[in-house]
Enzyme design. Structure first.
Site, PDB file in Angstrom:
ATOM      1  N   LYS A  23       0.830  -1.218   0.000  1.00  0.00           N
ATOM      2  CA  LYS A  23       0.000   0.000   0.000  1.00  0.00           C
ATOM      3  C   LYS A  23       0.860   1.262   0.000  1.00  0.00           C
ATOM      4  CE  LYS A  23      -1.611   1.526   4.062  1.00  0.00           C
ATOM      5  NZ  LYS A  23      -1.323   2.914   4.475  1.00  0.00           N
ATOM      6  N   ASN A  24       1.859   1.302   0.884  1.00  0.00           N
ATOM      7  CA  ASN A  24       2.622   2.537   1.038  1.00  0.00           C
ATOM      8  C   ASN A  24       3.621   2.773  -0.101  1.00  0.00           C
ATOM      9  OD1 ASN A  24       1.169   3.173   3.269  1.00  0.00           O
ATOM     10  ND2 ASN A  24       2.719   2.532   4.754  1.00  0.00           N
ATOM     11  N   ARG A  94      -3.633  10.144   4.436  1.00  0.00           N
ATOM     12  CA  ARG A  94      -2.403  10.895   4.624  1.00  0.00           C
ATOM     13  C   ARG A  94      -1.698  11.159   3.301  1.00  0.00           C
ATOM     14  NH1 ARG A  94      -0.951  14.226   8.263  1.00  0.00           N
ATOM     15  NH2 ARG A  94       1.280  14.556   8.280  1.00  0.00           N
ATOM     16  N   CYS A 118      -4.139   7.797   9.902  1.00  0.00           N
ATOM     17  CA  CYS A 118      -4.192   7.345  11.292  1.00  0.00           C
ATOM     18  C   CYS A 118      -3.816   8.476  12.236  1.00  0.00           C
ATOM     19  CB  CYS A 118      -3.236   6.167  11.496  1.00  0.00           C
ATOM     20  SG  CYS A 118      -3.714   4.705  10.579  1.00  0.00           S
ATOM     21  N   ARG A 123       0.946  15.292  13.394  1.00  0.00           N
ATOM     22  CA  ARG A 123       1.577  14.784  12.163  1.00  0.00           C
ATOM     23  C   ARG A 123       1.938  15.992  11.298  1.00  0.00           C
ATOM     24  NH1 ARG A 123      -1.029   9.222   9.865  1.00  0.00           N
ATOM     25  NH2 ARG A 123       0.920   9.258   8.702  1.00  0.00           N
ATOM     26  N   PRO A 124       3.005  16.709  11.696  1.00  0.00           N
ATOM     27  CA  PRO A 124       3.346  17.948  10.981  1.00  0.00           C
ATOM     28  C   PRO A 124       3.813  17.687   9.558  1.00  0.00           C
ATOM     29  CG  PRO A 124       5.045  17.395  12.585  1.00  0.00           C
ATOM     30  CD  PRO A 124       3.953  16.385  12.755  1.00  0.00           C
ATOM     31  N   ASP A 126       6.036  20.102   8.175  1.00  0.00           N
ATOM     32  CA  ASP A 126       7.076  21.120   8.000  1.00  0.00           C
ATOM     33  C   ASP A 126       8.213  20.663   7.082  1.00  0.00           C
ATOM     34  OD1 ASP A 126       7.417  19.415  10.398  1.00  0.00           O
ATOM     35  OD2 ASP A 126       9.392  20.360  10.455  1.00  0.00           O
ATOM     36  N   GLN A 127       8.582  19.372   7.149  1.00  0.00           N
ATOM     37  CA  GLN A 127       9.685  18.891   6.295  1.00  0.00           C
ATOM     38  C   GLN A 127       9.264  18.849   4.819  1.00  0.00           C
ATOM     39  OE1 GLN A 127      12.868  18.220   7.706  1.00  0.00           O
ATOM     40  NE2 GLN A 127      11.751  19.199   9.365  1.00  0.00           N
ATOM     41  N   ASP A 307       5.386   0.537  11.775  1.00  0.00           N
ATOM     42  CA  ASP A 307       4.128  -0.048  11.300  1.00  0.00           C
ATOM     43  C   ASP A 307       3.982  -1.516  11.691  1.00  0.00           C
ATOM     44  OD1 ASP A 307       3.536   2.401  10.245  1.00  0.00           O
ATOM     45  OD2 ASP A 307       3.931   1.859   8.160  1.00  0.00           O
ATOM     46  N   ARG A 399      -8.374  -0.293   5.245  1.00  0.00           N
ATOM     47  CA  ARG A 399      -7.544   0.656   4.489  1.00  0.00           C
ATOM     48  C   ARG A 399      -6.251   0.008   4.008  1.00  0.00           C
ATOM     49  NH1 ARG A 399      -6.227   5.393   8.034  1.00  0.00           N
ATOM     50  NH2 ARG A 399      -4.886   5.696   6.253  1.00  0.00           N
TER      51      ARG A 399
HETATM   52  C1  EPZ Z   1       4.511   6.980   6.360  1.00  0.00           C
HETATM   53  O1  EPZ Z   1       3.829   8.068   6.991  1.00  0.00           O
HETATM   54  C2  EPZ Z   1       3.533   5.822   6.334  1.00  0.00           C
HETATM   55  N1  EPZ Z   1       2.350   6.224   5.591  1.00  0.00           N
HETATM   56  C3  EPZ Z   1       3.180   5.402   7.763  1.00  0.00           C
HETATM   57  O2  EPZ Z   1       2.423   4.202   7.668  1.00  0.00           O
HETATM   58  C4  EPZ Z   1       4.459   5.100   8.552  1.00  0.00           C
HETATM   59  O3  EPZ Z   1       4.140   4.874   9.912  1.00  0.00           O
HETATM   60  C5  EPZ Z   1       5.444   6.248   8.440  1.00  0.00           C
HETATM   61  O4  EPZ Z   1       5.681   6.597   7.053  1.00  0.00           O
HETATM   62  C6  EPZ Z   1       6.795   5.924   9.078  1.00  0.00           C
HETATM   63  O5  EPZ Z   1       7.346   4.786   8.480  1.00  0.00           O
HETATM   64  C7  EPZ Z   1       2.360   6.160   4.270  1.00  0.00           C
HETATM   65  O6  EPZ Z   1       3.333   5.773   3.646  1.00  0.00           O
HETATM   66  C8  EPZ Z   1       1.109   6.561   3.580  1.00  0.00           C
HETATM   67  P1  EPZ Z   1       6.895  10.243   8.150  1.00  0.00           P
HETATM   68  P2  EPZ Z   1       4.431   9.532   6.905  1.00  0.00           P
HETATM   69  O7  EPZ Z   1       6.787  11.526   7.427  1.00  0.00           O
HETATM   70  O8  EPZ Z   1       5.078   9.727   5.581  1.00  0.00           O
HETATM   71  C9  EPZ Z   1       7.708  13.406  11.704  1.00  0.00           C
HETATM   72  C10 EPZ Z   1       0.605   2.747   7.988  1.00  0.00           C
HETATM   73  O9  EPZ Z   1       0.265   2.147   9.028  1.00  0.00           O
HETATM   74  N2  EPZ Z   1       7.527  14.422  10.645  1.00  0.00           N
HETATM   75  O10 EPZ Z   1       8.049   9.345   7.865  1.00  0.00           O
HETATM   76  O11 EPZ Z   1       3.369  10.468   7.315  1.00  0.00           O
HETATM   77  C11 EPZ Z   1       6.367  12.747  12.045  1.00  0.00           C
HETATM   78  O12 EPZ Z   1       5.635  13.519  12.955  1.00  0.00           O
HETATM   79  C12 EPZ Z   1       1.040   4.190   8.030  1.00  0.00           C
HETATM   80  O13 EPZ Z   1       0.591   2.216   6.860  1.00  0.00           O
HETATM   81  C13 EPZ Z   1       7.762  15.738  10.941  1.00  0.00           C
HETATM   82  O14 EPZ Z   1       8.139  16.092  12.083  1.00  0.00           O
HETATM   83  O15 EPZ Z   1       5.543   9.433   8.039  1.00  0.00           O
HETATM   84  C14 EPZ Z   1       6.832  11.419  12.593  1.00  0.00           C
HETATM   85  O16 EPZ Z   1       7.216  11.590  13.929  1.00  0.00           O
HETATM   86  C15 EPZ Z   1       0.741   4.833   9.348  1.00  0.00           C
HETATM   87  N3  EPZ Z   1       7.589  16.680   9.955  1.00  0.00           N
HETATM   88  C16 EPZ Z   1       8.060  11.104  11.757  1.00  0.00           C
HETATM   89  O17 EPZ Z   1       8.490  12.357  11.199  1.00  0.00           O
HETATM   90  C17 EPZ Z   1       7.199  16.332   8.699  1.00  0.00           C
HETATM   91  O18 EPZ Z   1       7.074  17.212   7.849  1.00  0.00           O
HETATM   92  C18 EPZ Z   1       7.819  10.097  10.601  1.00  0.00           C
HETATM   93  O19 EPZ Z   1       6.881  10.611   9.706  1.00  0.00           O
HETATM   94  C19 EPZ Z   1       6.950  14.982   8.404  1.00  0.00           C
HETATM   95  C20 EPZ Z   1       7.116  14.040   9.406  1.00  0.00           C
END
Ligand code: EPZ
Length: 420
Positions: A23-24, A94, A118, A123-124, A126-127, A307, A399
């Site tokens: 999915k991801n 997301r 979820c 879930r910022p 900013d990056q 995950d 989902r």
């Molecule tokens: C992806 O979410 C996955 N979703 C999530 O899977 C997964 O848990 C996550 O990556 C981590 O592996 C999809 O691929 C659709 P991140 P994503 O940006 O991209 C912080 C599932 O169960 N962060 O890597 O949203 C954030 O708060 C889902 O299938 C910032 O601070 O995750 C978190 O602490 C749930 N600023 C960390 O980084 C930002 O701009 C990881 O987030 C972005 C993220």
């Protein structure tokens, strides 16, 4: 009407499961289709609701879609209209944040609703914004909307992410693929789904190097062409079935997997007592002896995946000696433990960890899925518990897990979908 799963626990699992596409990985590739004004055939798409929602978003924007089979499509976004984004659908997942990078890359502008998904606390984005702004985008968050434009066009840039965010890395690649010049993202996410996105775009003519390492170089190209592409197998779906058989006991064969992606999950399962034999595209796993506890600590790939942490929780409850899970990626991903406690699991919360004393007897109860993987954890708990579990709010699980009831039934589980 509330759809739910009815699970009678206590049966060992045995047989074979064919793992679906990831999915991801599929989600970023579907949004990347906006960059390709040509026909693309995608295979191994998992038939789950997040994928359906994304296809609906693309179709409402004007994409022409033909379904070849339940897991394959032919799609062409040449007539996509950036003003036709169905905002109500974008708030459901997301991955709709990927509309920013893809929209900027294709149309020079993008609008999306606030991305849903979820609930793990904050879930910022900013990056994502830092990367897109470095490429020349102007982001204007409005109430319930994200609007981005690139008045002077997108130009390659160098940027280091503060955290290897999967989503920000995806958005950076999407925006940079057709930008002028070279983009270098350091501190990038290294997940297999990042590699899959780069492989897909490269198959369409993009110039992306270094995906899978923490430095990705994207040399912008002027156009992308159509291709036929097969999505990688879902390591999280595979890991979930492995946890299920490790919990119930029995033996399982998993087909259509990429074993290298599973290493971070196989290590703790082996420590807990599973015997696992891996070959090129399948593996067999069984647990016939005791289930032991362990300590897990989530981390970006190639660390132990966040995950997968909920799916290990019922195993730690049942284990000899118990253990601890540290959650280092999300600041709030233990909501599911309150539901597991209703089934007899003992869980002691800490600041960014949860302790499991172990040696628990799980019993069936009426519980609800709090999120996608937390829901999967409760399915596993139900399969291991004595008596009947009624699991509600299964829309979260649908989902991300294709044909869960059918696949589990085929390996001997007693699970059905109810509606009352
Ligand atoms: C992806 O979410 C996955 N979703 C999530 O899977 C997964 O848990 C996550 O990556 C981590 O592996 C999809 O691929 C659709 P991140 P994503 O940006 O991209 C912080 C599932 O169960 N962060 O890597 O949203 C954030 O708060 C889902 O299938 C910032 O601070 O995750 C978190 O602490 C749930 N600023 C960390 O980084 C930002 O701009 C990881 O987030 C972005 C993220």
């Amino acid at each position: 009407m509330a759809p739910h799963f009815l699970i009678r626990g206590g049966r060992q699992l045995s047989g074979a499961v064919r793992v679906g596409g990831m999915k991801n990985a599929a989600l970023p590739i579907l949004f990347a289709l906006l960059l390709v004004r040509d026909e693309v055939v995608l295979e191994n798409l998992p038939p789950v609701t997040d994928i359906e929602t994304t296809l609906q978003i693309l179709c409402q924007m004007g994409a022409e879609l033909t379904r070849i089979s339940p897991t394959a499509i032919r799609i062409n976004t040449k007539n996509a209209d950036p003003d036709a984004v169905p905002l109500n659908l974008t708030t459901e997942l997301r991955a709709s944040a990927y509309l920013l990078g893809a929209g900027l890359g294709r149309f020079g502008r993008a609008t999306t609703g606030l991305p849903g998904g979820c609930d793990f606390g904050a879930r910022p984005l900013d990056q994502h914004f830092r990367l897109l702004e470095a490429l020349g985008a102007v982001i204007a968050p409005e109430e319930n909307l994200l609007c981005a434009s690139a008045p002077g066009g997108l130009r390659g840039a160098k940027l280091r992410l503060d955290f290897p965010s999967v989503g920000a890395t995806v958005n950076g690649i999407l925006a940079a693929a057709l930008a002028e010049g070279t983009t270098i993202i350091s501190g990038a996410a290294r997940e297999p789904h990042i590699v899959d996105l780069a492989n897909f775009l490269n198959a369409c003519g993009a110039q992306i190097a270094g995906a899978g390492t923490s430095t990705i170089r994207i040399d912008g190209v002027s156009r992308l062409h159509g291709t036929r592409y097969r999505i990688i197998p879902d390591m999280i779906e595979a890991g979930t079935y492995l946890c299920a058989v490790c919990g119930t006991g029995g033996g399982l064969r998993l087909d259509d997997i990429c074993p290298a992606h599973l290493d971070p999950v196989l290590l703790p399962l082996r420590k807990m007592g599973a015997e696992i034999a891996v070959s090129e595209s399948h593996l067999t796993a069984k647990r016939t002896g005791a289930l032991y506890g362990t300590v897990l600590e989530t981390a970006p790939y190639p660390g132990f995946p966040t995950d997968m942490q909920p799916q290990f929780a019922p195993l730690l409850c049942l284990s000899r000696g118990g253990g601890r899970i540290y959650e280092r990626v999300w600041n709030s991903r233990f909501q599911y433990t309150a539901e597991l406690e209703r089934m007899g699991g003992r869980i002691l919360p800490g600041k960014d960890f949860a302790d499991f004393p172990g040696g628990d007897r799980l019993t069936g109860a009426r519980v609800r899925a709090t999120d996608l993987r937390g829901g999967a954890a409760l399915v596993i708990a139900g399969l291991c518990a004595e008596g009947m579990t009624e699991l509600y709010d299964i829309r979260h699980i649908e989902r991300g897990y294709p044909q869960l009831v059918e696949k589990l039934t085929a390996i001997g589980a007693e699970i059905a979908c109810g509606n009352d």
